[in-house]
Write a protein that holds these residues in place. Structure first.
Motif, PDB file in Angstrom:
ATOM      1  N   ARG A  25      -6.312  -2.238  -2.304  1.00 19.28           N
ATOM      2  CA  ARG A  25      -4.942  -2.308  -2.802  1.00 19.28           C
ATOM      3  C   ARG A  25      -4.344  -3.709  -2.690  1.00 19.28           C
ATOM      4  O   ARG A  25      -3.650  -4.162  -3.591  1.00 19.28           O
ATOM      5  CB  ARG A  25      -4.051  -1.294  -2.083  1.00 19.28           C
ATOM      6  N   SER A  70       0.833  -1.197   0.000  1.00 17.20           N
ATOM      7  CA  SER A  70       0.000   0.000   0.000  1.00 17.20           C
ATOM      8  C   SER A  70       0.868   1.247   0.000  1.00 17.20           C
ATOM      9  O   SER A  70       1.217   1.783   1.047  1.00 17.20           O
ATOM     10  CB  SER A  70      -0.924  -0.001   1.220  1.00 17.20           C
ATOM     11  N   TYR A  71       1.222   1.683  -1.196  1.00 15.63           N
ATOM     12  CA  TYR A  71       2.072   2.863  -1.350  1.00 15.63           C
ATOM     13  C   TYR A  71       1.361   3.884  -2.231  1.00 15.63           C
ATOM     14  O   TYR A  71       0.961   3.562  -3.358  1.00 15.63           O
ATOM     15  CB  TYR A  71       3.413   2.481  -1.985  1.00 15.63           C
ATOM     16  N   ASP A  72       1.223   5.089  -1.730  1.00 14.93           N
ATOM     17  CA  ASP A  72       0.532   6.130  -2.490  1.00 14.93           C
ATOM     18  C   ASP A  72       1.206   6.425  -3.822  1.00 14.93           C
ATOM     19  O   ASP A  72       0.534   6.713  -4.803  1.00 14.93           O
ATOM     20  CB  ASP A  72       0.434   7.412  -1.662  1.00 14.93           C
ATOM     21  N   HIS A  73       2.526   6.337  -3.881  1.00 14.59           N
ATOM     22  CA  HIS A  73       3.223   6.652  -5.127  1.00 14.59           C
ATOM     23  C   HIS A  73       3.045   5.567  -6.202  1.00 14.59           C
ATOM     24  O   HIS A  73       3.510   5.737  -7.325  1.00 14.59           O
ATOM     25  CB  HIS A  73       4.709   6.947  -4.874  1.00 14.59           C
ATOM     26  N   VAL A 109      -8.227   2.488  -0.995  1.00 17.28           N
ATOM     27  CA  VAL A 109      -7.070   1.933  -0.280  1.00 17.28           C
ATOM     28  C   VAL A 109      -7.364   0.510   0.188  1.00 17.28           C
ATOM     29  O   VAL A 109      -6.496  -0.357   0.148  1.00 17.28           O
ATOM     30  CB  VAL A 109      -6.686   2.854   0.903  1.00 17.28           C
ATOM     31  N   ALA A 167       0.040   4.849  -7.184  1.00 19.22           N
ATOM     32  CA  ALA A 167      -1.187   5.245  -7.877  1.00 19.22           C
ATOM     33  C   ALA A 167      -0.841   5.512  -9.338  1.00 19.22           C
ATOM     34  O   ALA A 167       0.198   6.105  -9.643  1.00 19.22           O
ATOM     35  CB  ALA A 167      -1.777   6.481  -7.225  1.00 19.22           C
TER      36      ALA A 167
END
Length: 48
Positions: free
Chosen positions: A29, A11-14, A26, A16
């Protein structure tokens, strides 16, 4: 010998628009992650 490829989390925002489609909640994911990778390293308990 089997070779498994994964990452150190899922779960890494970058990620996306790279691994996760735009707007993916989220909570979804991990489900998306396992469509691509078959293993993940979780070592958070080691560092706690």
């Amino acid at each position: 010998m089997a070779v498994r490829i994964g990452t150190s989390g899922w779960s890494y925002d970058h990620w996306a628009d790279v691994l996760y489609r735009p707007g993916l909640p989220v909570a979804r994911r991990l489900a998306r992650y396992v469509e691509v990778f078959d293993t993940v390293e979780l070592n958070a308990s080691f560092y706690r």
